[in-house]
Motif scaffolding. Sequence first.
Motif, mmCIF file in Angstrom:
data_model
loop_
_atom_site.group_PDB
_atom_site.id
_atom_site.type_symbol
_atom_site.label_atom_id
_atom_site.label_comp_id
_atom_site.label_asym_id
_atom_site.label_seq_id
_atom_site.Cartn_x
_atom_site.Cartn_y
_atom_site.Cartn_z
ATOM 1 N N ALA A 29 0.827 -1.201 0.000
ATOM 2 C CA ALA A 29 0.000 0.000 0.000
ATOM 3 C C ALA A 29 0.862 1.253 0.000
ATOM 4 C CB ALA A 29 -0.934 0.001 1.199
ATOM 5 N N LEU A 30 1.997 1.188 0.623
ATOM 6 C CA LEU A 30 2.925 2.312 0.676
ATOM 7 C C LEU A 30 4.295 1.840 0.219
ATOM 8 C CD1 LEU A 30 2.045 3.750 4.204
ATOM 9 C CD2 LEU A 30 1.486 4.768 1.998
ATOM 10 N N PRO A 31 5.060 2.729 -0.380
ATOM 11 C CA PRO A 31 6.414 2.323 -0.765
ATOM 12 C C PRO A 31 7.245 2.054 0.493
ATOM 13 C CG PRO A 31 6.090 4.665 -1.156
ATOM 14 C CD PRO A 31 4.761 4.103 -0.758
ATOM 15 N N PRO A 32 8.225 1.173 0.391
ATOM 16 C CA PRO A 32 9.021 0.830 1.572
ATOM 17 C C PRO A 32 9.813 2.008 2.137
ATOM 18 C CG PRO A 32 9.777 -0.388 -0.365
ATOM 19 C CD PRO A 32 8.586 0.390 -0.774
ATOM 20 N N ASP A 33 10.102 3.031 1.332
ATOM 21 C CA ASP A 33 10.862 4.163 1.831
ATOM 22 C C ASP A 33 9.967 5.317 2.310
ATOM 23 O OD1 ASP A 33 9.979 4.843 -0.683
ATOM 24 O OD2 ASP A 33 11.902 5.660 -1.362
ATOM 25 N N GLY A 75 7.385 -13.479 12.118
ATOM 26 C CA GLY A 75 8.813 -13.472 11.800
ATOM 27 C C GLY A 75 9.071 -13.545 10.307
ATOM 28 N N PHE A 76 8.298 -14.365 9.602
ATOM 29 C CA PHE A 76 8.451 -14.442 8.150
ATOM 30 C C PHE A 76 7.966 -13.150 7.493
ATOM 31 C CE2 PHE A 76 8.324 -19.161 8.895
ATOM 32 C CZ PHE A 76 9.642 -19.381 8.522
ATOM 33 N N ASP A 77 6.915 -12.547 8.040
ATOM 34 C CA ASP A 77 6.457 -11.256 7.525
ATOM 35 C C ASP A 77 7.542 -10.193 7.705
ATOM 36 O OD1 ASP A 77 4.029 -12.235 6.682
ATOM 37 O OD2 ASP A 77 2.900 -11.444 8.384
ATOM 38 N N MET A 78 8.238 -10.220 8.834
ATOM 39 C CA MET A 78 9.322 -9.264 9.066
ATOM 40 C C MET A 78 10.433 -9.461 8.035
ATOM 41 S SD MET A 78 10.787 -6.772 10.608
ATOM 42 C CE MET A 78 9.991 -6.441 12.156
ATOM 43 N N ALA A 79 10.747 -10.709 7.730
ATOM 44 C CA ALA A 79 11.777 -10.975 6.719
ATOM 45 C C ALA A 79 11.370 -10.385 5.370
ATOM 46 C CB ALA A 79 12.027 -12.479 6.603
ATOM 47 N N MET A 80 10.094 -10.539 5.001
ATOM 48 C CA MET A 80 9.635 -9.975 3.730
ATOM 49 C C MET A 80 9.681 -8.442 3.757
ATOM 50 S SD MET A 80 6.577 -12.417 2.298
ATOM 51 C CE MET A 80 5.669 -12.746 3.800
ATOM 52 N N ALA A 81 9.296 -7.835 4.874
ATOM 53 C CA ALA A 81 9.315 -6.368 4.984
ATOM 54 C C ALA A 81 10.744 -5.841 4.893
ATOM 55 C CB ALA A 81 8.659 -5.931 6.293
ATOM 56 N N LEU A 82 11.666 -6.512 5.553
ATOM 57 C CA LEU A 82 13.068 -6.094 5.494
ATOM 58 C C LEU A 82 13.624 -6.229 4.081
ATOM 59 C CD1 LEU A 82 14.255 -7.696 8.826
ATOM 60 C CD2 LEU A 82 14.153 -5.242 8.323
ATOM 61 N N HIS A 83 13.275 -7.316 3.434
ATOM 62 C CA HIS A 83 13.729 -7.532 2.057
ATOM 63 C C HIS A 83 13.190 -6.429 1.145
ATOM 64 C CE1 HIS A 83 15.122 -9.736 -1.429
ATOM 65 N NE2 HIS A 83 13.904 -9.651 -1.947
ATOM 66 N N GLN A 84 11.919 -6.112 1.292
ATOM 67 C CA GLN A 84 11.300 -5.072 0.476
ATOM 68 C C GLN A 84 11.947 -3.719 0.750
ATOM 69 O OE1 GLN A 84 7.137 -4.453 1.223
ATOM 70 N NE2 GLN A 84 6.821 -3.436 -0.734
ATOM 71 N N GLY A 86 15.045 -3.294 1.291
ATOM 72 C CA GLY A 86 16.421 -3.328 0.812
ATOM 73 C C GLY A 86 17.417 -3.897 1.804
ATOM 74 N N GLU A 87 16.958 -4.316 2.976
ATOM 75 C CA GLU A 87 17.839 -4.901 3.987
ATOM 76 C C GLU A 87 17.907 -6.418 3.764
ATOM 77 O OE1 GLU A 87 17.417 -3.515 8.079
ATOM 78 O OE2 GLU A 87 16.010 -1.993 7.332
ATOM 79 N N THR A 88 18.527 -6.819 2.667
ATOM 80 C CA THR A 88 18.484 -8.222 2.250
ATOM 81 C C THR A 88 19.234 -9.158 3.193
ATOM 82 O OG1 THR A 88 20.336 -7.812 0.739
ATOM 83 C CG2 THR A 88 18.116 -7.654 -0.177
ATOM 84 N N THR A 89 20.348 -8.731 3.725
ATOM 85 C CA THR A 89 21.100 -9.596 4.653
ATOM 86 C C THR A 89 20.314 -9.814 5.936
ATOM 87 O OG1 THR A 89 23.190 -8.819 3.733
ATOM 88 C CG2 THR A 89 23.277 -9.886 5.893
ATOM 89 N N GLU A 90 19.767 -8.734 6.475
ATOM 90 C CA GLU A 90 18.954 -8.850 7.698
ATOM 91 C C GLU A 90 17.704 -9.691 7.434
ATOM 92 O OE1 GLU A 90 18.268 -8.195 11.781
ATOM 93 O OE2 GLU A 90 20.046 -8.000 10.534
ATOM 94 N N ALA A 91 17.116 -9.539 6.251
ATOM 95 C CA ALA A 91 15.945 -10.338 5.885
ATOM 96 C C ALA A 91 16.297 -11.823 5.868
ATOM 97 C CB ALA A 91 15.416 -9.905 4.527
ATOM 98 N N GLU A 141 14.480 -13.340 -5.012
ATOM 99 C CA GLU A 141 14.435 -12.303 -6.029
ATOM 100 C C GLU A 141 15.084 -11.025 -5.498
ATOM 101 O OE1 GLU A 141 10.254 -11.852 -6.630
ATOM 102 O OE2 GLU A 141 10.068 -13.756 -7.700
ATOM 103 N N ASP A 142 15.360 -10.103 -6.401
ATOM 104 C CA ASP A 142 15.822 -8.786 -5.981
ATOM 105 C C ASP A 142 14.700 -8.107 -5.213
ATOM 106 O OD1 ASP A 142 18.329 -8.970 -7.123
ATOM 107 O OD2 ASP A 142 17.674 -8.148 -9.042
ATOM 108 N N PRO A 143 15.055 -7.182 -4.308
ATOM 109 C CA PRO A 143 13.987 -6.441 -3.621
ATOM 110 C C PRO A 143 13.070 -5.781 -4.631
ATOM 111 C CG PRO A 143 16.085 -5.997 -2.586
ATOM 112 C CD PRO A 143 16.378 -6.782 -3.845
ATOM 113 N N SER A 144 11.899 -5.411 -4.155
ATOM 114 C CA SER A 144 10.854 -4.895 -5.030
ATOM 115 C C SER A 144 11.367 -3.811 -5.970
ATOM 116 C CB SER A 144 9.698 -4.377 -4.192
ATOM 117 O OG SER A 144 10.155 -3.332 -3.357
#
Length: 154
Positions: A29-33, A75-84, A86-91, A141-144
């Motif tokens: 609904a909102l951009p990650p940034d 926890g899995f939702d947090m991983a997806m949010a972090l990935h989106q 751009g925090e791919t390592t933390e995700a 995949e690459d972040p969104s």
Amino acid sequence: MPAPQRALATGTRRRARRRIPAAPGNPGALPPDDPRSVATLKAVRDDLARDGYLYRFRQDGRPLEKSEGAFLLCGFDMAMALHQSGETTEAARWFERNRAACGSPGLFTEEYDIEQRQLRGNFPQAFVHAAMLETSRRLAEDPSPPWHGLNSQQ
């Protein structure tokens, strides 16, 4: 096309063109940034995360891990949010931490007691399995892509 199907198709197109209001918990609904997205992610991490696991909400004044188990779906939702974001390592860390919280046959429950390292709640929990699969797909995949809005044709 029969009249009922034509009306349904027209109504669907009309709804798709309408601006959908953003709501918390509405993925994409909102951009990650967006400052609201960034603030929400930070608040959830600060208030509900412990040792790489996430809790649904604060039950009372006790420490989170004393009131209920960590919710693996969260926890899995947090991983997806972090990935989106751009925090791919933390995700990936969040994903692996939560993925490891399964029983010997590879099945998940809804909660995980991080102090006793025990599965809690309903078993097996299909929603957690679905979230794990979706998270693994997204992390592969690459972040969104750049945000163009909900009504974008790009």
